[in-house]
Design an enzyme around this catalytic site. Sequence first.
Site, mmCIF file in Angstrom:
data_model
loop_
_atom_site.group_PDB
_atom_site.id
_atom_site.type_symbol
_atom_site.label_atom_id
_atom_site.label_comp_id
_atom_site.label_asym_id
_atom_site.label_seq_id
_atom_site.Cartn_x
_atom_site.Cartn_y
_atom_site.Cartn_z
ATOM 1 N N GLU A 147 0.863 -1.183 0.000
ATOM 2 C CA GLU A 147 0.000 0.000 0.000
ATOM 3 C C GLU A 147 0.896 1.229 0.000
ATOM 4 O OE1 GLU A 147 -3.160 0.003 2.995
ATOM 5 O OE2 GLU A 147 -3.217 -2.175 2.941
ATOM 6 N N HIS A 168 -5.336 5.208 0.382
ATOM 7 C CA HIS A 168 -5.316 6.263 1.406
ATOM 8 C C HIS A 168 -4.326 7.384 1.100
ATOM 9 C CE1 HIS A 168 -7.980 4.122 4.132
ATOM 10 N NE2 HIS A 168 -7.415 3.036 3.642
#
Length: 384
Positions: free
Chosen positions: A175, A207
């Site tokens: 990520e 995110h």
Amino acid sequence: MGWQQRIETALDVRRQQQRWRQRTLLTVNRAGWLQHDGRRYRNFSSNDYLGLSDDARIIAAWQQGAARYGVGAGASGHVTGYALPHGELEAELAQWLGYPRALLFNSGYAANQAAIGALAAAGDRILADKLAHASLLEAASLSPATLRRFTHNQAASLHRLLASPCSGETLVVTEGVFSMDGDSAPLEELHALTQQAGGWLLVDDAHGIGVQGEQGRGSCWQQHVRPELLVITFGKAFGVSGAALLCNEQTADYLVQFARHLIYSTAMPPAQAEALRAALRAVQQGDDLRQQLAANIARFRQGARQLGLPLVPSATAIQPLLVGDEGKALARSDALRQRGCWVTAIRPPTVPPGGARLRITLTARHRAEDIDSLLEALHDAQSE
Ligand SMILES: *Cc1c(COP(=O)(O)O)cnc(C)c1O
């Protein structure tokens, strides 16, 4: 023992473990506040980091899109569901992020399943960060490739895994900003190691997109890394829903042939794609929102430090407070709620055993007084 018995046993175990999960019905859900059971709470559990989910420009774009194209796509993109707004949004995303192609998906979960599912074959290996999102790990373990996990954010650990021989292809998965910890991956190192091994890197920047980097282009842009595969999602800072995969021409063509989530699933409504085009412009022009968010993060961290709260090294909107014990995390969350602050307790298996935490998220919509109230409530809840 029968389906019903099996289900009831699983539920009993879940309750005993204090891992019972439930959804809470909200009557208002905004980046800064929410309403439940007639009461108003400050919302510290939203991923709507820039507060775009109720942005008037985006709502208007959605309405205009619906008036022009209707509310549904009517078919998979491979049949008749691929409309002008989809094509325009894909082109705009590709140009914005510096990739030849972008492909839209209905969700980040689907994008990860589709990409990994279509690419990985027997004999390949997928090397994933230990804390990578469930959608990535699940896709990898369902694929015929071998899944191995490296220590969270440790390039040296990836290096060790890469050293063992593999006859197939290598896909490294991480990520950009980790959803439960708020820390950022060392993308440059990971990418360099991956390239040395002749593999490809997939970064899921759910995110980071919209928040990190110039114009909100995300973690990869911020770290000057261009992974071969980049997944971005629109349910967080974009304030809407959906996802896109950024890649080269041939990979996009390949996925259009082989990604089952594209072929066998109704395309996102064209009106939603119109809304996403407006959200993209809001993100691009959102420096003031990102500055407000950064100020809120700084205010929270400074206050929390003064209170001696167990902060983790996160510079992002995700500011978890580690509690450890699951029951305690739930009790803290309740205590905060009684003080008007909504902070969800995150428990295993979403996080590792013993890693229960309060996952606090900050947004551009919080005012100084919201953050001060949270700090006060945390102080009270801690001494209880
Ligand atoms: C939220 C999230 C997803 C899933 O995206 P959706 O669009 O909500 O399905 C995937 N990866 C990460 C890291 C996420 O945080």
